[in-house]
Motif scaffolding. Structure first.
Motif, PDB file in Angstrom:
ATOM      1  N   CYS A 213       0.692  -1.129  -0.062  1.00 26.10           N
ATOM      2  CA  CYS A 213       0.100   0.018  -0.061  1.00 26.10           C
ATOM      3  C   CYS A 213       0.864   1.363   0.151  1.00 26.10           C
ATOM      4  O   CYS A 213       0.252   2.396   0.181  1.00 26.10           O
ATOM      5  CB  CYS A 213      -1.027   0.193   1.124  1.00 26.10           C
ATOM      6  N   HIS A 233      -2.916   4.713   0.733  1.00 24.21           N
ATOM      7  CA  HIS A 233      -3.689   3.693   0.106  1.00 24.21           C
ATOM      8  C   HIS A 233      -4.084   2.520   1.063  1.00 24.21           C
ATOM      9  O   HIS A 233      -3.425   2.479   1.879  1.00 24.21           O
ATOM     10  CB  HIS A 233      -2.877   3.256  -1.110  1.00 24.21           C
ATOM     11  N   SER A 234      -5.252   1.969   0.865  1.00 19.05           N
ATOM     12  CA  SER A 234      -5.460   0.849   1.729  1.00 19.05           C
ATOM     13  C   SER A 234      -5.251  -0.432   0.961  1.00 19.05           C
ATOM     14  O   SER A 234      -5.678  -1.419   1.697  1.00 19.05           O
ATOM     15  CB  SER A 234      -7.190   1.304   2.010  1.00 19.05           C
ATOM     16  N   TYR A 235      -5.115  -0.414  -0.482  1.00 19.85           N
ATOM     17  CA  TYR A 235      -4.734  -1.704  -1.008  1.00 19.85           C
ATOM     18  C   TYR A 235      -3.672  -1.504  -1.892  1.00 19.85           C
ATOM     19  O   TYR A 235      -3.093  -0.267  -1.787  1.00 19.85           O
ATOM     20  CB  TYR A 235      -5.946  -2.164  -1.696  1.00 19.85           C
ATOM     21  N   SER A 254      -4.627   2.654  -7.535  1.00 28.28           N
ATOM     22  CA  SER A 254      -4.692   1.599  -6.541  1.00 28.28           C
ATOM     23  C   SER A 254      -5.754   0.451  -6.572  1.00 28.28           C
ATOM     24  O   SER A 254      -6.751   0.785  -7.272  1.00 28.28           O
ATOM     25  CB  SER A 254      -4.651   2.128  -5.172  1.00 28.28           C
ATOM     26  N   ASP A 256      -7.437  -0.004  -4.309  1.00 32.12           N
ATOM     27  CA  ASP A 256      -8.536   0.564  -3.519  1.00 32.12           C
ATOM     28  C   ASP A 256      -9.423   1.622  -4.317  1.00 32.12           C
ATOM     29  O   ASP A 256     -10.430   2.197  -3.512  1.00 32.12           O
ATOM     30  CB  ASP A 256      -7.957   1.333  -2.309  1.00 32.12           C
ATOM     31  N   THR A 273      -7.383  12.812  -3.072  1.00 34.21           N
ATOM     32  CA  THR A 273      -7.698  11.739  -3.367  1.00 34.21           C
ATOM     33  C   THR A 273      -8.958  11.704  -4.427  1.00 34.21           C
ATOM     34  O   THR A 273     -10.035  12.124  -3.907  1.00 34.21           O
ATOM     35  CB  THR A 273      -8.233  10.886  -2.296  1.00 34.21           C
TER      36      THR A 273
END
Length: 319
Positions: A213, A233-235, A254, A256, A273
């Protein structure tokens, strides 16, 4: 924002033409690239829409695309069958040539941008990078060193015969094609690295993005630790790109479903974002001709062209 629907095709990569500011190519695959064929979409943005100029089919998934730097109509894709396809994007027929050499999926292709050089580089799941002469359609070098699949191969915009690669082995490598060897190997992440890109204003700066991430910015002259680590980022980070207009600004997309914009010289580094997709965002590019314009593509079957407010603010000096 402009949007184009790629019916039953999932976007893997998108790149704007170096010759035509409103033309772009998008590499897509059926069934998320797991099965089925691939299609290269040649698109043009016009007011108020994005129009389809040509649709070029291949018998396996297409995972990356790069425009020729010497012929405005030629683009190259990398396929799931281990081949590269050279297309005349103005011609609806099959590819002009098919380059064979890799034994597994080609996940990365890039056309050199340095003056006087006309080379292609490809990265494959067979753990190798290959350099090609697009005129003779011959492989001129096979470079080995990575211990995992290659996800990204990107030419330096500054140094002739030099490219960077990233892999599932967590390494960032810098190669000298003339020497036929790796000049630098950086353990950049403790995870698979899906993408890298060179700074357009500093020949020593490279950014990497990984499944942990994070993005890491590296100075290859002193690579003991990153210049900056960008978190948000979360993924997995699927693709990273430096801005062609600002030295320290870059973008990432990403799994995400987001695209994020960063200035690694600032704290906090995250500028914005963008959340306008409903699936993995895999393709990302900056327009070299239109300041701050960005294009991305996603597994949600859409291509989007837009100007993020954070970049417009940088241009006007209000950020």
């Amino acid at each position: 924002m402009k949007s184009f629907k790629c019916s039953a095709r999932h976007g893997y990569a998108v790149e704007i033409s170096p010759f035509f500011p409103n033309r772009l190519a998008c590499a897509t695959s059926q069934y998320y690239g797991i099965a089925g064929c691939g299609t290269l979409l040649v698109l043009e943005q016009r007011e108020p829409d994005i129009l389809l100029l040509n649709s070029l089919d291949w018998n396996d998934g297409l995972f990356d695309v790069t425009w020729s730097e010497s012929n405005e109509h030629v683009a190259v894709t990398g396929g799931g069958d281990g081949s590269l396809q050279i297309w005349d994007t103005a011609n609806p027929r099959g590819p002009l040539r098919v380059l064979k050499g890799h034994t597994q999926e080609v996940y990365a292709v890039d056309w050199s941008q340095t003056r006087g050089e006309n080379l292609l580089v490809s990265g494959s799941w067979d753990h190798t990078a290959r350099v090609w002469d697009p005129e003779s359609c011959q492989s001129v070098a096979t470079l080995q060193g990575h211990e995992g699949v290659l996800y990204s191969t990107v030419w330096s915009p500054h140094i002739p015969a030099c490219f960077a690669s990233t892999s599932g082995d967590g390494m960032l490598r810098v190669w000298d094609v003339k020497a036929g060897s790796c000049q630098l190997a950086i353990p950049a992440h403790k995870a698979e690295i899906l993408s890298c890109d060179w700074c357009k204003y500093d020949q020593s700066i490279v950014v990497t993005g990984a499944i942990d991430c994070s993005l890491c910015v590296w100075d290859v002259r002193s690579a003991g630790q990153p210049v900056a680590q960008l978190l948000g980022h979360s993924y997995a980070v699927r693709r990273v790109k430096f801005s062609p207009f600002y030295k320290t600004v870059l973008a990432s997309c990403s799994y995400d479903f987001t695209v994020r914009f960063w200035d690694y010289s600032r704290s906090p580094a995250l500028l914005d974002t963008v959340e306008h997709h409903s699936e993995f965002v895999c393709g990302l590019d900056f327009n070299l001709h239109i300041p701050n314009q960005v294009v991305d593509c996603s597994w949600d079957e859409t291509v989007k062209i837009y100007t993020p407010p954070c970049l417009a603010a940088l241009q006007t000096g209000t950020s």
